[in-house]
Design a protein around this motif. Structure first.
Motif, PDB file in Angstrom:
ATOM      1  N   TYR A   1       0.928  -1.028   0.170  1.00 29.74           N
ATOM      2  CA  TYR A   1      -0.133  -0.405  -0.272  1.00 29.74           C
ATOM      3  C   TYR A   1       1.492   1.205   0.175  1.00 29.74           C
ATOM      4  CZ  TYR A   1      -4.516  -2.658   0.356  1.00 29.74           C
ATOM      5  OH  TYR A   1      -5.376  -3.684   0.021  1.00 29.74           O
ATOM      6  N   PRO A   2       2.331   1.511   1.047  1.00 26.15           N
ATOM      7  CA  PRO A   2       3.043   2.159   0.687  1.00 26.15           C
ATOM      8  C   PRO A   2       3.208   2.858  -1.116  1.00 26.15           C
ATOM      9  CG  PRO A   2       3.349   1.342   2.655  1.00 26.15           C
ATOM     10  CD  PRO A   2       2.567   0.779   1.928  1.00 26.15           C
ATOM     11  N   LYS A   3       4.170   2.027  -1.491  1.00 23.88           N
ATOM     12  CA  LYS A   3       4.118   1.856  -2.376  1.00 23.88           C
ATOM     13  C   LYS A   3       2.815   2.520  -3.467  1.00 23.88           C
ATOM     14  CE  LYS A   3       7.595  -1.708  -3.109  1.00 23.88           C
ATOM     15  NZ  LYS A   3       7.927  -2.562  -3.212  1.00 23.88           N
ATOM     16  N   PHE A   4       1.826   2.103  -4.040  1.00 23.12           N
ATOM     17  CA  PHE A   4       0.214   2.076  -4.310  1.00 23.12           C
ATOM     18  C   PHE A   4       0.216   3.451  -4.107  1.00 23.12           C
ATOM     19  CE2 PHE A   4      -1.462  -2.756  -4.453  1.00 23.12           C
ATOM     20  CZ  PHE A   4      -0.521  -3.047  -5.043  1.00 23.12           C
ATOM     21  N   VAL A  11       0.027   9.440  -5.438  1.00 21.60           N
ATOM     22  CA  VAL A  11       0.051  11.135  -5.107  1.00 21.60           C
ATOM     23  C   VAL A  11       0.646  11.086  -6.045  1.00 21.60           C
ATOM     24  CG1 VAL A  11       2.069  12.148  -3.115  1.00 21.60           C
ATOM     25  CG2 VAL A  11       0.288  10.545  -2.573  1.00 21.60           C
ATOM     26  N   GLU A  12       1.823  10.733  -7.050  1.00 19.72           N
ATOM     27  CA  GLU A  12       2.520  10.990  -8.398  1.00 19.72           C
ATOM     28  C   GLU A  12       1.703  11.454  -9.756  1.00 19.72           C
ATOM     29  OE1 GLU A  12       5.715  11.612  -8.563  1.00 19.72           O
ATOM     30  OE2 GLU A  12       6.162  11.132  -7.128  1.00 19.72           O
ATOM     31  N   ALA A  21      -7.566   7.411  -4.351  1.00 17.83           N
ATOM     32  CA  ALA A  21      -7.197   6.462  -4.731  1.00 17.83           C
ATOM     33  C   ALA A  21      -5.950   6.674  -3.417  1.00 17.83           C
ATOM     34  CB  ALA A  21      -6.566   6.236  -5.899  1.00 17.83           C
ATOM     35  N   ALA A  22      -4.820   8.186  -2.954  1.00 18.90           N
ATOM     36  CA  ALA A  22      -4.091   7.979  -1.947  1.00 18.90           C
ATOM     37  C   ALA A  22      -4.846   7.780  -1.046  1.00 18.90           C
ATOM     38  CB  ALA A  22      -3.008   9.479  -2.322  1.00 18.90           C
ATOM     39  N   ALA A  23      -6.144   8.212  -0.792  1.00 19.81           N
ATOM     40  CA  ALA A  23      -6.437   8.461   1.033  1.00 19.81           C
ATOM     41  C   ALA A  23      -7.295   7.033   0.815  1.00 19.81           C
ATOM     42  CB  ALA A  23      -7.815   9.379   0.747  1.00 19.81           C
ATOM     43  N   GLU A  24      -7.771   6.170  -0.495  1.00 19.08           N
ATOM     44  CA  GLU A  24      -8.182   4.969  -0.176  1.00 19.08           C
ATOM     45  C   GLU A  24      -7.238   4.805   0.705  1.00 19.08           C
ATOM     46  OE1 GLU A  24     -10.430   1.394   0.068  1.00 19.08           O
ATOM     47  OE2 GLU A  24     -11.003   2.729  -0.067  1.00 19.08           O
TER      48      GLU A  24
END
Length: 158
Positions: A90-93, A98-99, A105-108
């Protein structure tokens, strides 16, 4: 050939993931259909989702055979999976989202990082409790075994 190198195992893992995803996707589609007033189509999706989960469970049985796994092993698998999710996946996702500027999606992914961490903690606590329970049972079984051994010796001596 090790389990990790096995093409069949990789195919079973992919099939398990695909059937699991189909199950959830069809349940989601059923909700959409129901919200739009199409009960008949919603039921078709739900019936198919039920079949997809059976397919996934068949693959899971081959990947994680119940006769080879105990409580400790399945808890360790769960801890490993949840830890991977909150430390790596999840950190990679989240970073990618964010990028790309996808804040939803970042919040999810942020939410899933927290939940995966909670799940790993729950499984760790459950494993600790299970270990204590197994240790207590082993002591009881040892006590019973000694009693049976004493009784058997007494009977054999007669």
């Amino acid at each position: 050939m090790t389990k990790q190198e096995s093409v069949t195992v990789k195919n079973l893992e992919a099939a398990f993931a695909g059937e699991s995803m189909a199950h959830m996707k069809y349940l989601h589609f059923a909700r959409i259909c129901r919200e739009q007033g199409d009960e008949a189509t919603a039921k078709v999706f739900e019936e198919t989702a039920a079949q997809e989960i059976q397919h996934a469970l068949g693959h899971a049985e081959l990947l994680f055979p119940r006769e080879k796994l105990g409580v400790k092993e399945v808890l360790r698998y769960a801890i490993e999976g949840e830890t991977y999710e909150y430390t790596e996946m999840y950190p990679k996702f989240r970073h990618a989202a964010v990028e790309e500027g996808n804040s939803a999606a970042a919040a999810e992914f942020d939410e899933q990082i927290g939940e995966s961490k909670d799940h790993a903690g729950l499984f760790k606590r459950t494993l600790e409790i299970a270990a204590k329970r197994f240790a207590a049972l082993a002591k009881v079984e040892e006590k019973h075994a000694k009693r049976y051994e004493t009784t058997l010796s007494a009977v054999a001596a007669k």
